[in-house]
Scaffold this active site. Structure first.
Site, PDB file in Angstrom:
ATOM      1  N   LYS A   7      -6.113   4.007   8.584  1.00 36.07           N
ATOM      2  CA  LYS A   7      -5.419   4.894   7.972  1.00 36.07           C
ATOM      3  C   LYS A   7      -6.075   6.393   7.952  1.00 36.07           C
ATOM      4  O   LYS A   7      -5.226   7.193   8.405  1.00 36.07           O
ATOM      5  CB  LYS A   7      -5.169   4.467   6.616  1.00 36.07           C
ATOM      6  CG  LYS A   7      -4.212   3.136   6.425  1.00 36.07           C
ATOM      7  CD  LYS A   7      -4.360   2.603   5.069  1.00 36.07           C
ATOM      8  CE  LYS A   7      -3.093   1.638   4.931  1.00 36.07           C
ATOM      9  NZ  LYS A   7      -3.248   0.989   3.795  1.00 36.07           N
ATOM     10  N   SER A  49       0.869  -1.131  -0.050  1.00 33.43           N
ATOM     11  CA  SER A  49       0.007   0.115   0.028  1.00 33.43           C
ATOM     12  C   SER A  49       0.799   1.341   0.045  1.00 33.43           C
ATOM     13  O   SER A  49       0.324   2.204  -0.162  1.00 33.43           O
ATOM     14  CB  SER A  49      -0.942   0.030   1.247  1.00 33.43           C
ATOM     15  OG  SER A  49      -0.208   0.308   2.430  1.00 33.43           O
TER      16      SER A  49
END
Ligand code: ADP
Length: 771
Positions: free
Chosen positions: A719, A676
């Site tokens: 996140k 990611s």
């Protein structure tokens, strides 16, 4: 002496005994044939020939074949009448004789008997030697054998004639008829002595053995008596002291009173009786004692009554926790179902989330709601199956496993049992703890859970198990299937502030002995602590910092100099020291070659600044910092993409040949999902090549392919919380993750501008100024 012969002497058959010359004996006579013989004898010179029957059992004597061939000629000294037809004779043995002619006279058997004269010739020395030995042994025997009369013993002692001695000895020894008969019939003195010696030695040996056995028996009896005596004394001491039970009695009584299941009771009583046979100082005694203590300490039938009031349960959950609405709702449902089904086949709840989000705390509240006892066991680092299931009690220092120990600590058989960090369970050569745990959690098996130490089944079916984990990836599949997963996510800054204000400050102040109202921590101060001193998804460190503030405050308040204390954003530093985290751990200003990524770590979401520098060189790529293999691949994919599209971004192909690139990830824990960071790396690299800055207000997450596509990632919620925490405004996310936006708390969603993308080109255009 000339050899005597006697004619037509009446024969008296003897059963089971042999008469010898030189001694007097009584013989009871009842059989017709014998009475006839006595009559004939008394009619004559009172001499009668006593001959032993070959078989003592034979009642009716039909002929001489049933008698031995030799006997003793006796004189009847006395006759007395006994009740019935029986008479008692006292006879004196005269000499040994052998039958030389058989006959009958008027229903009486008679015979001619010839004297057996002892042949004295032979080695006198040898005779003497045998004689002395025989005398010695006989002396021994007389001393310990009670059946030899004192008179006989004295006669034997006095006797100086070996032949006489053999007769008296033979008459008094308890030996078989066959042996006696042999002694009777032998003619040579030396043969008679030799045989007597042999017999005496055997007798002596038997006697010694008998003595030994007797001694052993006596010893045993003595020991038993001694123990009995000591026990009685002990009891007397106990009575004197007012505690009139022995240890064994006390244990026995407790076992009976404890209400143990039958199997357990029997086992306990068996071990108790084993223990009773041991000395108190023996190590085995203590092993059994400890074992019985465990059995008695364990709650077998003790339970608590469940609190059925659901409204009260909801109240308790709200009282203990801020927010977490969905989780509270789910827990309330669970409690309702639990109440209706009586807990049958209920799934095991598993709270999953970063540390400090209240997983343990919710489990404690569940126990409080139900009014059950609460125990907690950490599975972190449990490698050995025997930690769950215990060691056999034959091992030195053996103990039950942690499950049974937990139950004992709870004191009831239906506590709420929290198995913490089930994802940290590991296994090695010493057996697989996960499979043992599976047995604990499986309702089909856990009613007869066998701990190796206890050796008897324990019913775990009434226990309410709850588990917690930080992540799901490492939990073994079969365990995961048994559990109902409830995810708890990290908190936003506002939520943390609220939790601190409503719960943590008052809790910590109270624990540090600070009176209500004496300490005020302003919102600004809490924000400062949250941002400057903690970097976490939960509130564990926040609580620690508040505790630290409270301790400092307690010292000042206790000194009496001040009555109240107010902690503001400006005074936090003076209490907690220099800030540990810079609020601006992400880029403060737009920079070339640096981009803010978002990572998902075991402790929740975090920001990750990726730095790239381009310098003159030979086209090499250097990767440093916390870069996992997956991240390195992402870096290479990013470079390849940029190289193949260099024209579009205004980079000359030759630049790649003459430039070395250095990729570095300076801070942050290793992310769970390496790929990611792909688009972040690509952005930083392109910025470095082009010399154009990246916007500091942008953070991003997404995987990159060689052809520049952006692929979805995990942990978006965590996140997003991290991005929100550090204060970025725009968050670039993969378009495929758009569906996850719903899960993000509203406060966060309103503050952040999410930009979904499918191509890395869009990322560059959004994040890099001037592309
Ligand atoms: P975990 O088990 O998830 O690591 P804990 O349950 O130990 O976390 O929580 C740490 C501390 O934070 C505890 O003192 C707990 O009471 C507090 N806490 C966590 N979440 C909340 C909440 N939502 N409301 C009130 N206190 C909370």
């Amino acid at each position: 002496m000339p050899k005597r012969t006697i004619n037509d002497i009446p024969v008296l058959p003897l059963r089971g005994r042999v008469m010898f010359p030189g001694s007097t004996a009584t013989v009871d006579v009842g059989r017709f044939i014998s009475l006839q013989a006595v009559k004939k004898a008394t009619d004559g010179d009172s001499c009668i020939f006593l001959v032993a029957q070959r078989n003592a059992e034979t009642e009716k004597i039909s002929g001489f074949s049933e008698l031995y061939e030799a006997g003793t000629v006796c004189r009847i000294r006395q006759i007395s009448r006994l009740p019935g037809t029986t008479i008692r004779l006292t006879v004196e043995g005269l000499y040994r004789a052998v039958i030389v002619r058989e006959g009958t006279v008027n229903d009486c058997i008679v015979c001619d008997a010839a004297e057996i004269v002892t042949l004295q010739q032979g080695d006198d020395g040898l005779v003497e030697a045998y004689f002395r030995t025989a005398k010695d042994i006989m002396g021994d025997i007389c001393q310990s054998e009670t059946h030899i009369s004192k008179e006989a013993a004295a006669a034997l002692d006095r006797c100086a004639d070996p032949d006489e001695f053999v007769n008296i000895a033979a008459a008094n020894l308890k030996i078989s008829v066959e042996e006696k008969q042999e002694l009777l019939i032998k003619e040579r003195l030396i043969d008679r002595l030799k045989l007597l010696d042999k017999i005496l030695n055997t007798e002596l040996e038997i006697m010694r053995l008998e003595r030994k056995i007797n001694a052993l028996v006596r010893q045993n009896i003595d020991k038993n008596q001694k123990e009995y005596y000591l026990r009685e004394q002990l009891r007397a001491i106990h009575t004197e002291l007012g505690d009139d039970e022995s240890e064994k009695e006390e244990l026995g009584r407790k076992i009976e009173q404890k209400g143990l299941p039958d199997e357990v009771r029997e086992k306990a009583l068996k071990e108790l009786s084993r223990m009773d046979k041991m000395q108190t100082s023996s190590p085995d005694y203590n092993v059994l004692r400890t074992y019985l203590d465990w059995i008695l300490d364990l709650p077998w039938s003790e339970t608590t009554e469940d609190n059925k009031d659901l409204d009260a349960a909801v109240k308790i959950l709200n009282e203990d926790h801020y927010g977490l609405d969905k989780i509270k709702e789910r827990v309330t449902e669970y409690l309702a179902v639990h109440q209706l089904t009586g807990g049958l086949n209920a799934p095991i709840l598993c709270f999953v989330g970063p540390p400090g989000v209240g997983k343990t705390s919710i489990a404690t509240s569940i126990a409080r709601c139900l009014g059950r006892k609460f125990v907690r066991m950490s599975l972190g680092g449990v490698k050995d199956e025997s930690e769950i299931r215990g060691h056999r009690k034959t091992y030195i220092g053996a103990m039950p496993g942690r499950i049974i120990t937990g139950i004992k600590n709870a004191g009831t058989s239906n506590p709420v049992f929290l198995l913490d960090e089930i994802d940290k369970l590991s296994s090695d050569l010493r057996g697989d703890p996960a499979s043992a745990l599976l047995e604990v959690l499986d309702p089909a098996q856990n009613s007869t859970f066998r701990d190796r130490y206890l050796e008897v089944p324990y019913d775990l079916s009434k226990v309410l198990f709850i588990t917690t984990a930080n992540g799901l990836d490492t939990i073994p599949r079969p365990l995961l299937d048994r559990m109902e997963i409830i995810e708890i996510n990290g908190y936003t800054q506002e939520e943390k502030r609220e939790i601190a204000k409503r719960y943590l400050v008052s809790k910590r102040a109270e624990q540090n002995g600070i009176a209500a109202g004496s300490l005020v921590i302003t919102d600004g101060a809490l924000d400062e602590i949250i941002n400057g001193y903690t970097l976490e998804a939960g509130v564990r460190n926040l609580e620690r910092c508040i505790d630290s503030v409270c301790r400092k405050a307690a010292v000042r308040l206790a000194s009496g100099k001040i009555k109240r204390m107010r902690v503001t954003a400006n005074t936090v530093e003076s209490l907690l020291g220099a800030r540990r985290y810079d609020r601006d751990s992400y880029m403060q200003k737009d920079e070339v070659g640096a981009a803010t990524g978002l990572a998902w770590t075991a402790v929740g979401g975090t920001t990750l600044t990726i730095e790239v520098s381009a310098m003159h060189g030979k086209g090499e790529v250097l990767l440093t910092g916390k870069l996992g293999d997956v991240m390195k691949e992402s870096a290479r994919a990013a470079i390849s993409y940029i190289r193949s599209n260099s024209e579009e971004y205004g980079i000359d192909q030759s630049t790649f040949e003459t430039t070395d690139i250095h990729v570095h990830v300076p801070e942050g824990a290793t992310p769970k999902d390496g790929p990611s960071a792909g688009i972040t790396m690509a952005t930083a690299i392109l910025s470095a090549f082009t010399g154009k800055p990246v916007k500091s207000s942008v953070a991003m997450t997404g995987e990159i392919t060689l052809r520049g596509k952006v692929l979805p990632i995990g942990g978006l919620k965590e996140k997003a919380l991290a991005a929100y925490r550090v204060g970025v405004t725009d968050v670039i996310i993969p378009a495929d993750n758009k569906k996850d936006l719903e899960e993000i708390p509203k406060a966060v969603r309103e503050k952040l501008n999410f930009i979904p993308v499918t191509e890395v080109d869009t990322v560059f255009k959004t994040a890099i100024i001037g592309i």
